[in-house]
Scaffold this active site. Structure first.
Site, PDB file in Angstrom:
ATOM      1  N   GLY A 132      10.012   4.130 135.538  1.00 47.71           N
ATOM      2  CA  GLY A 132      10.078   5.282 134.644  1.00 47.71           C
ATOM      3  C   GLY A 132      11.207   6.207 135.049  1.00 47.71           C
TER       4      GLY A 132
ATOM      5  N   SER B 196      56.643 -11.561 106.644  1.00 49.58           N
ATOM      6  CA  SER B 196      57.041 -12.912 106.235  1.00 49.58           C
ATOM      7  C   SER B 196      58.545 -12.991 106.048  1.00 49.58           C
ATOM      8  CB  SER B 196      56.363 -13.304 104.926  1.00 49.58           C
ATOM      9  OG  SER B 196      55.050 -12.859 104.918  1.00 49.58           O
TER      10      SER B 196
ATOM     11  N   SER C  70      13.879   1.993 138.848  1.00 42.09           N
ATOM     12  CA  SER C  70      14.226   0.624 138.435  1.00 42.09           C
ATOM     13  C   SER C  70      14.577   0.559 136.949  1.00 42.09           C
ATOM     14  CB  SER C  70      13.119  -0.365 138.782  1.00 42.09           C
ATOM     15  OG  SER C  70      11.848   0.130 138.459  1.00 42.09           O
TER      16      SER C  70
HETATM   17  P1  GDP Z   1      54.532  -8.996 104.534  1.00 41.78           P
HETATM   18  O1  GDP Z   1      53.384  -8.755 103.650  1.00 41.78           O
HETATM   19  O2  GDP Z   1      54.557  -8.062 105.685  1.00 41.78           O
HETATM   20  O3  GDP Z   1      54.709 -10.413 104.977  1.00 41.78           O
HETATM   21  O4  GDP Z   1      55.846  -8.579 103.705  1.00 41.78           O
HETATM   22  P2  GDP Z   1      56.916  -9.517 102.969  1.00 41.78           P
HETATM   23  O5  GDP Z   1      57.783 -10.184 103.954  1.00 41.78           O
HETATM   24  O6  GDP Z   1      56.236 -10.350 101.950  1.00 41.78           O
HETATM   25  O7  GDP Z   1      57.822  -8.404 102.302  1.00 41.78           O
HETATM   26  C1  GDP Z   1      57.336  -7.528 101.325  1.00 41.78           C
HETATM   27  C2  GDP Z   1      58.484  -7.123 100.385  1.00 41.78           C
HETATM   28  O8  GDP Z   1      59.439  -6.360 101.099  1.00 41.78           O
HETATM   29  C3  GDP Z   1      59.188  -8.323  99.820  1.00 41.78           C
HETATM   30  O9  GDP Z   1      59.470  -8.094  98.462  1.00 41.78           O
HETATM   31  C4  GDP Z   1      60.482  -8.391 100.612  1.00 41.78           C
HETATM   32  O10 GDP Z   1      61.545  -8.931  99.904  1.00 41.78           O
HETATM   33  C5  GDP Z   1      60.724  -6.943 100.926  1.00 41.78           C
HETATM   34  N1  GDP Z   1      61.504  -6.784 102.142  1.00 41.78           N
HETATM   35  C6  GDP Z   1      61.237  -7.310 103.364  1.00 41.78           C
HETATM   36  N2  GDP Z   1      62.189  -6.949 104.244  1.00 41.78           N
HETATM   37  C7  GDP Z   1      63.074  -6.195 103.566  1.00 41.78           C
HETATM   38  C8  GDP Z   1      64.287  -5.537 103.925  1.00 41.78           C
HETATM   39  O11 GDP Z   1      64.758  -5.545 105.067  1.00 41.78           O
HETATM   40  N3  GDP Z   1      64.900  -4.805 102.955  1.00 41.78           N
HETATM   41  C9  GDP Z   1      64.413  -4.757 101.689  1.00 41.78           C
HETATM   42  N4  GDP Z   1      65.077  -4.050 100.797  1.00 41.78           N
HETATM   43  N5  GDP Z   1      63.306  -5.378 101.314  1.00 41.78           N
HETATM   44  C10 GDP Z   1      62.637  -6.093 102.237  1.00 41.78           C
END
Ligand code: GDP
Length: 628
Positions: free
Chosen positions: A456, A23, A530
């Protein structure tokens, strides 16, 4: 070109272990490409500040998710991302179950995928499973983002370790990553701009790499498939309605409707609201058509061109992802949804269960939740379908148990034959009007004509019993003849081998010929393995009520011990491919007219059981006596 891209955005699925940063990557990408709505960034900053945490890009998806919650049927978030060069649809699935379900049902088909892997945690079981599922559903364009490089100190050696591991896994499943690149999604490093934090990386950015991906070929290039959704009667006209899943059709085209196998030409293409009726319609369009002939078409039929039809079959192999809460077991029945048809199917066999983590497979009596397996499914009715490799739109299905989707999968017809010829031919002999009736022939012979079909395993005793039964029936004055491998394979069917298609054709010809013999008034005994129920059912259709199925039964160990022609030995040694019982399946009759167990019965007893059956069921009893 540009216009094309605008119309057909490339669809990218983002997958990976939960918390590895999917995300965040999407949120940051939206921002860096100027796709976040005005004020969104300020809102994100504020939300993150209130929660006392660094800027949380993944919150950017929340608003899209709210839309998703309303469109419950979709189950994935689909976000439009515009860049200077092209449009993307980013598909984010809340979980792999939803993602897979949507991918396989076609609700969210992706052209390419980004697999996100945490640089610190490395490749997890879920990363591997997701990669495997990408391969399963046929996504070949994969980019791996090794994320959170900041937490790994931007170290090249760490990147290389994780990269090598995922590349090894991907190549093990036949997937080549187009690019594996180090990113820090949170900071936007290597997403749209090269990261100064990792000068050792000189490859393109994530976005530049995505620009090189191609949208999948449009289904329009595939053969025409129009599943019939409904047939409406309007002012005496019958309008056949459906969505074209692949290919295109034009007024005047000769269409074939499967499985009924009837043909008619397209007279008009209707649209709503009505206008001058176009001359052509193509994949993705929902249309109504009228035909030039009043043939019987119903919901669930599949229209194609005559020249490029789908396969017809009672069985199909499936590679499926099982997400039912209970286990999938052999013999269980479900409803299968494919195209617009829903048919009940039974699990015939579980061929292998695949460990997506270790990539090995094993035989198992069941498939547990979240396992991937290869199974063979069977339907009582004839199904029109495509192998997934030939046509993804028609080559996938969902299994439903009590209104719940419990599995999604793709169809493989490898090793299985198209039953169209056999199914279409069987029972379709419109005889010339004979001046002689079956009854007249029966009176002369003292018995009806009949097909006594032995089935068979090799070595079960079919030929021995057939020859002995033939001899004794002859002595009793009956017109009787045995068809077996010797007199058929050397002549009529000399051109056929033992491939699945040839086996079907072999039995088809025998079934048709035996039916003619029976029509002529003879008792014909067939002695062929068969192995497939569907082939025997076609033979039954050809001979209609004159068909009698006798199961010459003996367990595999007994047959192998007998091994009268030394074939088992050769099959075990690998000299004979597709040998029934060893390397090809034998499907036992479900409801045979007679079972003769030669493992426990001496030959004499078995022959007598067969003769008794024939005398009781075929011999033209009282009247026969009066005529002779
Ligand atoms: P998802 O479950 O794969 O969608 O993961 P999320 O995008 O929700 O990320 C999970 C956690 O990892 C969150 O707290 C993000 O802020 C953290 N996170 C994601 N990318 C990075 C990054 O490049 N560096 C750091 N330090 N944290 C990250």
């Amino acid at each position: 070109m540009a216009a094309n891209i605008m119309r057909d955005p490339i669809r990218i699925a983002v997958v990976g272990h939960v918390d590895h940063g999917k995300s965040t990557l999407i949120g940051r990408l939206l921002h860096d490409t100027g796709n976040l709505p005005d004020g969104k960034l300020a809102e994100l900053k504020e939300t993150s500040r209130r929660r006392g945490m660094p800027l949380e890009w993944s919150f950017a998806l929340d608003s899209f998710q709210a839309e998703r919650d309303q469109a419950v049927t979709i189950g994935t978030t689909q976000i439009l991302l515009r860049t200077a060069t092209r449009n993307y649809v980013i598909i984010d699935a809340p979980g792999h179950k939803e993602f897979l379900k949507n991918m396989l049902t076609g609700a969210a088909q992706a052209d390419a995928a980004i697999l996100v892997v945490d640089a610190v945690e490395g490749v997890s079981e879920q990363s591997r499973r997701h990669a495997y599922l990408l391969q399963l559903i046929g996504i070949r364009q994969v980019l791996v983002a090794i994320n959170k490089m900041d937490l790994a100190g931007y170290r090249q050696d760490r990147f290389q370790v994780v990269r090598d591991e995922i590349v090894r896994y991907l190549s093990g499943i036949g997937l080549a990553a187009h690019l594996v690149l180090p990113v820090a999604a949170r900071d936007g490093d290597n997403l749209t701009m090269p990261a100064t934090t990792m000068p050792w990386h000189s490859g393109p950015t994530l976005l530049a790499a995505l620009d090189n991906f191609a949208a999948s070929p449009m289904p329009i290039e595939l053969p025409l498939r129009l599943p019939v959704q409904n047939v409406y009667r309007i002012d005496k006209r019958r309008i056949i309605v459906g969505r074209i899943e692949s290919g295109a059709l034009r007024v005047g085209d000769e269409l074939l409707f499967s499985p009924g196998n009837q043909t008619a030409a397209v007279k008009t293409i209707e649209t709503w609201p009505p206008n001058a009726g176009p001359a052509e319609a193509k994949s993705g369009e929902s249309i109504g058509i009228t035909l030039d002939k009043p043939i019987f078409v119903e919901r669930g039929d599949l229209a194609s061109h005559v020249t490029d039809p789908p396969m017809l079959t009672h069985n199909f192999r499936a590679r499926l992802f099982w997400f039912g809460r209970t286990k999938l077991t052999v013999g269980a029945s479900y409803r299968a949804k494919l195209g617009t048809w829903v048919r009940s199917i039974t699990v015939h066999s579980i061929d292998r269960v695949i460990d997506t983590d270790l990539l090995n497979s094993h035989e198992a009596p069941f498939v547990a939740t979240h396992e991937v397996a290869e199974v063979t499914l069977r339907s009582q009715s004839l199904l029109a379908l495509d192998d997934h490799r030939a046509n993804p739109a028609l080559g996938r299905f969902v299994l439903i148990d009590d209104h719940d989707a419990v599995a999604a999968g793709i169809i493989s017809m490898e090793g299985l034959a198209d039953e169209r010829r056999a199914a279409v031919g069987a029972g379709n002999r419109f005889g010339t009007e004979h001046l002689l009736t079956a009854e007249l022939r029966a009176r002369r012979n003292g018995h009806r004509g009949a097909v006594v079909w032995f089935t068979g395993l090799p070595g079960a005793g079919k030929s021995t019993l057939a020859m002995e039964a033939e001899r004794r029936l002859f002595l009793r004055g009956y017109q009787v003849y045995v068809l077996d491998g010797d007199n058929i394979r050397r002549g009529l069917n000399y051109d056929l081998g033992f491939s699945p298609a040839d086996r079907v054709e072999n039995i088809r010809r025998i079934g048709e010929m035996a039916a003619l013999f029976a029509d002529a008034g003879l008792i014909v005994i067939t002695a062929f393995i068969s192995p497939y129920i569907s082939d025997r059912e076609n033979a039954r259709r050809a001979a209609k009520s004159s068909f009698h199925e006798i199961y010459i039964k003996a367990d595999l160990a007994t047959c192998e011990r007998r091994d009268p022609k030394g074939l088992y030995k050769r099959a075990r040694a690998g000299d004979i491919a597709d040998f029934t019982g060893v390397s090809a399946p034998y499907e036992e009759p479900v409801n045979p007219d007679l079972v003769v167990d030669t493992a426990s019965q001496p030959v004499e007893e078995a022959v007598r059981a067969i003769l008794d059956y024939i005398e009781q069921n075929i011999v033209f009893n009282s009247t026969a006596a009066a005529v002779t």
